[in-house]
Write a protein that holds these residues in place. Structure first.
Motif: not given
Ligand code: THU
Length: 161
Positions: A80-96
């Motif tokens: 979703y992040a990559q399809s919404r903001y393809p130019e943005a970098r993902i800095l952090k990812l949390c999974i719970i």
């Protein structure tokens, strides 16, 4: 014969030791568990990505009666992040993850193999590692990059000449 050794350091933090960015991404992932669609496993997973444009994108596991058609929370969030903001970098990812009785799982909800491969590709697109936050009842595991969880991942380098 030669041998190589693979070692990794994982920090385990108390909630009080989190930075504000880390806390925000953990809180977003916790909230995302409530949007899980998991009538088959009853295991609710939430994920959240902090992007370099300041946005936090969340995802939750989405199951299907044809079981393999479902998708994990972290892949939902990353895609979703990559399809919404393809130019943005993902800095952090949390999974719970939360059990059927709505209790956060005792251990970490570590990403499955397929999700690790997707996170590796996201790091490739980023040009930088992603900080992975895995809360557990013992503290928040902080992992600096997917290579810790996926040594010898299949990378873009292998398919290019
Ligand atoms: N699941 C995730 O969403 N992420 C993980 O890291 C592990 C597993 C989901 C898939 C399925 O909906 C449920 O948890 C039980 O496996």
């Amino acid at each position: 014969m030669k041998t190589i050794e693979i070692a990794a350091k994982i920090r385990i933090l108390d909630e009080s030791e989190l930075t504000l960015d880390q806390k925000n991404v953990v809180d977003a992932a916790k909230l995302a568990t409530s949007r899980s669609y998991s009538p088959y496993s009853h295991y609710k997973v939430g994920a959240a990505c902090l992007l370099d444009n300041g946005e936090i994108i969340t995802g939750s596991n989405q199951e299907n009666a044809a079981y393999p058609s479902g998708l994990c929370a972290e892949r939902t969030a990353v895609f979703y992040a990559q399809s919404r903001y393809p130019e943005a970098r993902i800095l952090k990812l949390c999974i719970i993850g939360k059990t059927a009785s709505d209790i956060y799982s005792k251990g970490v909800c570590a990403p499955c193999g397929a999700c690790r491969q997707v996170i590796l590709e996201a790091e490739y697109r980023n040009g930088a590692p992603i900080e992975i936050l895995l809360p557990s009842q013992q503290g928040i595991y902080v992992i600096n990059g997917i290579s810790t969880l996926l040594p010898f991942g299949f990378s873009y380098d292998e398919v290019t000449e």
